[in-house]
Design a protein around this motif. Structure first.
Motif, PDB file in Angstrom:
ATOM      1  N   ARG A 131      29.872 -13.839  21.859  1.00 25.80           N
ATOM      2  CA  ARG A 131      30.021 -12.842  21.462  1.00 25.80           C
ATOM      3  C   ARG A 131      31.235 -12.797  20.200  1.00 25.80           C
ATOM      4  O   ARG A 131      32.409 -13.249  20.025  1.00 25.80           O
ATOM      5  CB  ARG A 131      30.871 -12.566  22.600  1.00 25.80           C
ATOM      6  CG  ARG A 131      31.813 -10.729  22.573  1.00 25.80           C
ATOM      7  CD  ARG A 131      32.054 -10.624  24.110  1.00 25.80           C
ATOM      8  NE  ARG A 131      31.232 -10.087  24.720  1.00 25.80           N
ATOM      9  CZ  ARG A 131      30.278  -8.511  25.001  1.00 25.80           C
ATOM     10  NH1 ARG A 131      30.852  -8.135  24.088  1.00 25.80           N
ATOM     11  NH2 ARG A 131      29.668  -8.483  25.704  1.00 25.80           N
ATOM     12  N   VAL A 219      23.272 -10.887  25.675  1.00 28.35           N
ATOM     13  CA  VAL A 219      24.741 -11.706  25.054  1.00 28.35           C
ATOM     14  C   VAL A 219      23.748 -10.789  23.640  1.00 28.35           C
ATOM     15  O   VAL A 219      24.276 -10.707  22.619  1.00 28.35           O
ATOM     16  CB  VAL A 219      25.098 -12.437  25.081  1.00 28.35           C
ATOM     17  CG1 VAL A 219      26.133 -13.048  24.782  1.00 28.35           C
ATOM     18  CG2 VAL A 219      25.334 -12.441  26.270  1.00 28.35           C
ATOM     19  N   GLU A 223      24.988  -8.649  20.583  1.00 28.51           N
ATOM     20  CA  GLU A 223      25.336  -8.761  19.055  1.00 28.51           C
ATOM     21  C   GLU A 223      24.810  -7.985  17.955  1.00 28.51           C
ATOM     22  O   GLU A 223      25.814  -7.907  17.274  1.00 28.51           O
ATOM     23  CB  GLU A 223      25.831 -10.599  18.944  1.00 28.51           C
ATOM     24  CG  GLU A 223      26.192 -11.442  18.197  1.00 28.51           C
ATOM     25  CD  GLU A 223      28.017 -10.825  18.818  1.00 28.51           C
ATOM     26  OE1 GLU A 223      28.218 -10.782  19.278  1.00 28.51           O
ATOM     27  OE2 GLU A 223      29.249 -11.235  17.207  1.00 28.51           O
TER      28      GLU A 223
END
Ligand code: IPD
Ligand code: CA
Ligand code: CA
Length: 265
Positions: A131, A219, A223
């Protein structure tokens, strides 16, 4: 929390697990069924999950683990660090095709995705993100996603959802399928999310997935500016089964507002 350290270990373990899977290609698989005759599991799904669990417990004893094959912990909440593991996503493809499957691993802290890894074992393609630090295919940064329209979009979805089924009124999805540039179905949620992340498709829709199917991929795609919700437009809780809509920015809103708004689920 030393996230760099967790990231380094996670990448190394996924690579090692991938090598184990490649070595299994010459061996006879032991195939069993789970909830129904088409819900398959092999000795490799179990072995790889146990491999990850042993590594995590040895190195990070305070972390919790939610794994598809049930060797992890009983997870009631996302407090602390939780690993979401799908040792082989696309088991049916793994058995029938020896391709179109991936290892998927997500590391969450208090419900927030911190690390995502999806490894396409056959192509030796490691998709990974931490992240706030960008997303990569092996060493190469993946570019940010740009907006697109339905008529220019390829949408990944399973044919089940455009036939009469008990999860969604299929009549809602027919106009979307008709108006999109094309549809695809690959049988591996983790890679289909990655295909959104890499722009190979523009959206992915599923009516029922588990947190380990989409934890790692979400994730990575977030991103890059991709949007991840269930079909009601809410953030998944990463604890329970849910529907999933992953799409490029803009397209996500259009699909929700113009095609799915009358859905009741
Ligand atoms: C499955 C795949 C498939 C999706 C199923 C998942 P598995 O995962 O991701 O594409 O449609 O809902 O369960 O069982 O192969 O790990
Ligand atoms: Ca899966
Ligand atoms: Ca699996």
């Amino acid at each position: 929390m030393n996230w760099e350290n967790i990231y380094t270990h996670a990448v190394q373990w996924v690579e090692e697990a991938g090598e184990r899977i490649r070595l299994s290609f010459d061996k006879t698989l032991n195939i069993e069924t789970k909830s129904n005759p088409n819900d398959l599991v092999t000795n490799m799904d179990k072995e790889i999950e146990q491999f990850f669990i042993n590594k995590i417990r040895e190195t990070f004893p305070g972390h919790k683990i939610m794994g598809e094959e049930g060797f992890g912990d009983e997870i009631q909440s996302h407090d602390g660090v939780v690993w979401l593991i799908d040792p082989i996503d696309g088991t049916m493809n793994f058995i029938h095709q020896q391709r179109n499957f991936a290892i998927s691993l997500g590391v969450f802290e208090n419900g927030i995705g911190k690390i995502g890894l999806v490894y396409d074992v056959v192509h030796n393609e490691m998709y990974h993100a931490m992240r706030g630090k960008g997303a990569y295919l092996n060493e190469k940064p993946i570019p940010k996603l740009e907006e697109t329209t339905v008529k220019e979009a390829i949408i990944a979805l399973n044919a089940t959802w455009v036939m009469k089924n008990h999860r969604i009124d299929h009549n809602l999805l027919i106009p979307l399928v008709r108006e999109a540039r094309g549809t695809r179905s690959y049988g591996t949620a983790a890679l289909e999310i990655i295909f959104v992340a890499t722009g190979r498709v523009d959206a992915y829709i599923s009516m029922r997935l588990s947190p380990w199917d989409f934890g790692g991929g979400s994730v990575i795609v977030e991103e890059l500016g991709g949007v991840v919700t269930n079909l009601r437009g809410e953030k998944p809780d990463f604890l329970s089964k849910d529907s999933l809509l992953v799409a490029k920015p803009g397209l996500h809103q259009t699909i929700l507002n113009e095609y799915l708004k009358d859905g009741k689920w």
